[in-house]
Design a protein around this motif. Sequence first.
Motif, PDB file in Angstrom:
ATOM      1  N   LEU A   1      31.118  46.147  54.632  1.00 59.04           N
ATOM      2  CA  LEU A   1      31.937  47.150  55.292  1.00 59.04           C
ATOM      3  C   LEU A   1      32.745  47.937  54.267  1.00 59.04           C
ATOM      4  CD1 LEU A   1      33.305  44.940  58.210  1.00 59.04           C
ATOM      5  CD2 LEU A   1      31.344  46.503  58.268  1.00 59.04           C
ATOM      6  N   ASP A   2      32.983  49.209  54.542  1.00 59.87           N
ATOM      7  CA  ASP A   2      33.890  49.986  53.704  1.00 59.87           C
ATOM      8  C   ASP A   2      35.267  49.333  53.777  1.00 59.87           C
ATOM      9  OD1 ASP A   2      31.818  51.691  53.219  1.00 59.87           O
ATOM     10  OD2 ASP A   2      32.772  53.474  54.057  1.00 59.87           O
ATOM     11  N   SER A   3      35.801  48.950  52.626  1.00 54.37           N
ATOM     12  CA  SER A   3      37.052  48.201  52.615  1.00 54.37           C
ATOM     13  C   SER A   3      37.984  48.755  51.552  1.00 54.37           C
ATOM     14  CB  SER A   3      36.781  46.712  52.345  1.00 54.37           C
ATOM     15  OG  SER A   3      37.977  45.956  52.365  1.00 54.37           O
ATOM     16  N   ILE A   4      39.218  49.014  51.981  1.00 50.62           N
ATOM     17  CA  ILE A   4      40.294  49.437  51.082  1.00 50.62           C
ATOM     18  C   ILE A   4      41.304  48.307  51.031  1.00 50.62           C
ATOM     19  CG2 ILE A   4      42.243  51.027  50.809  1.00 50.62           C
ATOM     20  CD1 ILE A   4      40.470  53.143  52.233  1.00 50.62           C
ATOM     21  N   GLY A   5      41.744  47.934  49.826  1.00 45.28           N
ATOM     22  CA  GLY A   5      42.675  46.824  49.695  1.00 45.28           C
ATOM     23  C   GLY A   5      43.838  47.152  48.785  1.00 45.28           C
ATOM     24  N   TYR A   6      45.021  46.717  49.186  1.00 45.57           N
ATOM     25  CA  TYR A   6      46.190  46.749  48.313  1.00 45.57           C
ATOM     26  C   TYR A   6      46.237  45.419  47.567  1.00 45.57           C
ATOM     27  CZ  TYR A   6      47.716  50.732  51.141  1.00 45.57           C
ATOM     28  OH  TYR A   6      47.796  51.945  51.783  1.00 45.57           O
ATOM     29  N   ALA A   7      46.555  45.453  46.265  1.00 41.07           N
ATOM     30  CA  ALA A   7      46.508  44.212  45.486  1.00 41.07           C
ATOM     31  C   ALA A   7      47.532  44.229  44.362  1.00 41.07           C
ATOM     32  CB  ALA A   7      45.106  43.997  44.910  1.00 41.07           C
ATOM     33  N   ASP A   8      48.114  43.066  44.139  1.00 40.56           N
ATOM     34  CA  ASP A   8      49.081  42.865  43.055  1.00 40.56           C
ATOM     35  C   ASP A   8      48.334  42.580  41.751  1.00 40.56           C
ATOM     36  OD1 ASP A   8      51.509  42.407  41.702  1.00 40.56           O
ATOM     37  OD2 ASP A   8      52.337  41.310  43.426  1.00 40.56           O
ATOM     38  N   CYS A   9      49.082  42.574  40.660  1.00 37.61           N
ATOM     39  CA  CYS A   9      48.460  42.369  39.350  1.00 37.61           C
ATOM     40  C   CYS A   9      48.050  40.923  39.117  1.00 37.61           C
ATOM     41  CB  CYS A   9      49.381  42.847  38.233  1.00 37.61           C
ATOM     42  SG  CYS A   9      51.046  42.168  38.258  1.00 37.61           S
ATOM     43  N   ASN A  10      48.407  40.007  40.020  1.00 31.70           N
ATOM     44  CA  ASN A  10      47.936  38.623  39.905  1.00 31.70           C
ATOM     45  C   ASN A  10      46.807  38.321  40.888  1.00 31.70           C
ATOM     46  OD1 ASN A  10      49.387  38.571  42.277  1.00 31.70           O
ATOM     47  ND2 ASN A  10      50.588  36.754  41.761  1.00 31.70           N
ATOM     48  N   ASP A  11      46.244  39.376  41.505  1.00 25.62           N
ATOM     49  CA  ASP A  11      45.123  39.236  42.436  1.00 25.62           C
ATOM     50  C   ASP A  11      43.937  40.035  41.910  1.00 25.62           C
ATOM     51  OD1 ASP A  11      46.481  37.600  44.266  1.00 25.62           O
ATOM     52  OD2 ASP A  11      47.385  39.339  45.252  1.00 25.62           O
ATOM     53  N   PRO A  12      43.272  39.533  40.870  1.00 25.60           N
ATOM     54  CA  PRO A  12      42.264  40.343  40.181  1.00 25.60           C
ATOM     55  C   PRO A  12      40.984  40.582  40.966  1.00 25.60           C
ATOM     56  CG  PRO A  12      42.268  38.108  39.303  1.00 25.60           C
ATOM     57  CD  PRO A  12      43.448  38.205  40.231  1.00 25.60           C
ATOM     58  N   ALA A  13      40.672  39.757  41.954  1.00 27.60           N
ATOM     59  CA  ALA A  13      39.347  39.817  42.579  1.00 27.60           C
ATOM     60  C   ALA A  13      39.054  41.185  43.190  1.00 27.60           C
ATOM     61  CB  ALA A  13      39.213  38.724  43.636  1.00 27.60           C
ATOM     62  N   LEU A  14      40.028  41.783  43.874  1.00 27.77           N
ATOM     63  CA  LEU A  14      39.755  43.067  44.511  1.00 27.77           C
ATOM     64  C   LEU A  14      39.506  44.161  43.482  1.00 27.77           C
ATOM     65  CD1 LEU A  14      42.162  43.156  47.590  1.00 27.77           C
ATOM     66  CD2 LEU A  14      39.888  42.136  47.373  1.00 27.77           C
ATOM     67  N   PHE A  15      40.153  44.077  42.336  1.00 31.25           N
ATOM     68  CA  PHE A  15      39.896  45.052  41.270  1.00 31.25           C
ATOM     69  C   PHE A  15      38.509  44.835  40.675  1.00 31.25           C
ATOM     70  CE2 PHE A  15      44.510  44.597  41.479  1.00 31.25           C
ATOM     71  CZ  PHE A  15      44.897  45.926  41.564  1.00 31.25           C
ATOM     72  N   VAL A  16      38.131  43.592  40.499  1.00 31.95           N
ATOM     73  CA  VAL A  16      36.778  43.282  40.046  1.00 31.95           C
ATOM     74  C   VAL A  16      35.765  43.799  41.066  1.00 31.95           C
ATOM     75  CG1 VAL A  16      35.158  41.393  39.625  1.00 31.95           C
ATOM     76  CG2 VAL A  16      37.446  41.314  38.620  1.00 31.95           C
ATOM     77  N   GLY A  17      36.073  43.599  42.359  1.00 31.73           N
ATOM     78  CA  GLY A  17      35.185  44.093  43.401  1.00 31.73           C
ATOM     79  C   GLY A  17      35.030  45.597  43.374  1.00 31.73           C
ATOM     80  N   GLU A  18      36.119  46.311  43.115  1.00 29.56           N
ATOM     81  CA  GLU A  18      36.008  47.765  43.006  1.00 29.56           C
ATOM     82  C   GLU A  18      35.176  48.156  41.789  1.00 29.56           C
ATOM     83  OE1 GLU A  18      38.761  51.797  43.127  1.00 29.56           O
ATOM     84  OE2 GLU A  18      39.603  49.947  42.305  1.00 29.56           O
ATOM     85  N   SER A  19      35.346  47.435  40.687  1.00 26.38           N
ATOM     86  CA  SER A  19      34.581  47.755  39.482  1.00 26.38           C
ATOM     87  C   SER A  19      33.092  47.560  39.695  1.00 26.38           C
ATOM     88  CB  SER A  19      35.065  46.907  38.298  1.00 26.38           C
ATOM     89  OG  SER A  19      34.592  45.572  38.387  1.00 26.38           O
ATOM     90  N   GLU A  20      32.726  46.648  40.601  1.00 21.39           N
ATOM     91  CA  GLU A  20      31.322  46.394  40.903  1.00 21.39           C
ATOM     92  C   GLU A  20      30.800  47.268  42.046  1.00 21.39           C
ATOM     93  OE1 GLU A  20      30.357  41.896  39.474  1.00 21.39           O
ATOM     94  OE2 GLU A  20      30.887  42.136  41.591  1.00 21.39           O
ATOM     95  N   GLY A  21      31.690  48.025  42.690  1.00 16.73           N
ATOM     96  CA  GLY A  21      31.277  48.888  43.778  1.00 16.73           C
ATOM     97  C   GLY A  21      31.284  48.232  45.140  1.00 16.73           C
ATOM     98  N   THR A  22      31.804  47.008  45.235  1.00 11.75           N
ATOM     99  CA  THR A  22      31.866  46.319  46.529  1.00 11.75           C
ATOM    100  C   THR A  22      33.065  46.807  47.331  1.00 11.75           C
ATOM    101  OG1 THR A  22      30.932  44.385  45.429  1.00 11.75           O
ATOM    102  CG2 THR A  22      31.780  44.061  47.643  1.00 11.75           C
ATOM    103  N   MET A  23      34.221  46.877  46.708  1.00  8.08           N
ATOM    104  CA  MET A  23      35.407  47.463  47.328  1.00  8.08           C
ATOM    105  C   MET A  23      35.356  48.980  47.192  1.00  8.08           C
ATOM    106  SD  MET A  23      37.556  45.150  48.579  1.00  8.08           S
ATOM    107  CE  MET A  23      38.972  46.250  48.726  1.00  8.08           C
ATOM    108  N   GLN A  24      35.744  49.682  48.248  1.00  4.32           N
ATOM    109  CA  GLN A  24      35.839  51.139  48.162  1.00  4.32           C
ATOM    110  C   GLN A  24      36.977  51.551  47.233  1.00  4.32           C
ATOM    111  OE1 GLN A  24      34.437  53.976  50.595  1.00  4.32           O
ATOM    112  NE2 GLN A  24      32.746  52.644  50.014  1.00  4.32           N
ATOM    113  N   VAL A  25      38.167  51.035  47.498  1.00  2.00           N
ATOM    114  CA  VAL A  25      39.355  51.341  46.695  1.00  2.00           C
ATOM    115  C   VAL A  25      40.227  50.098  46.657  1.00  2.00           C
ATOM    116  CG1 VAL A  25      41.355  52.848  46.358  1.00  2.00           C
ATOM    117  CG2 VAL A  25      39.334  53.741  47.551  1.00  2.00           C
TER     118      VAL A  25
END
Length: 266
Positions: A214-238
Amino acid sequence: MPIPGLPSDVPTRAALIKHLVRTRIAGDVATPRENNLSHYRRLANGDRHYWLGLELGNRWTDERDVLAVMAERCGVVPDPDHRSGQDTIDPELTVDALDRTSARLRKAAEDNQRVLFATGHPGGLLDVHRATATALRAAGCEIMTIPEGLATDEGMVFQFADVAMLERGATLWHTHSPDPMAAILDGLARDGRALPDLVVADHGWAGCAAQRGLDSIGYADCNDPALFVGESEGTMQVTVPLDDHVTSPRHYDPMTAYLLDAAGLL
């Protein structure tokens, strides 16, 4: 349209950046470097708690690679020898991500899409999601209601002010788990209902939705790296970098006003 609780004057980009730094939503944030590096290491070591519902396989086994992504997409200090003390979120990256988010919200409004909101951080981000849901509903989107009677090992999954959350012992519960979002999506499928076109969330709620395609947008803190990794891989939209629990939830209001105005929803 005016959104209750939001400032009538929408900040400029420059004014918002100053506000983010002053309130420590970005800039020199409260999350210490030691905590950040510990979480990057645990993600690299395969601890699923830190994957936030994403499936990262064996692609991120070196914590230095995780740090590099966090420096690029969140703005933490890139030096691997910086092991303790202050860490940072780049407010320019925060606003860049808000601009990307606004473009996706604009598309949702133009296409009258189904949107699901959820938070694992109700003490900080509930009203950000609530205001966004209000604006999208006014623009013609369907703000999805979740099935009743959903539960996980942590507690009951319920919806308040258009936002799905976890409740435990009559208390809104802070959770990183992807299980509540999995319960919602499984419940929608079981009831024969359509899945959302867009999920706006955080923590494992956002990661689980993205992992399911699903298209997913997430807010994330600097100690929650997974969503940033997901965006770098194209899994997270933003993935929007910010401190997700500052001293007052009202500090997020100018950010929310900027986001909705950029999306054409104010």
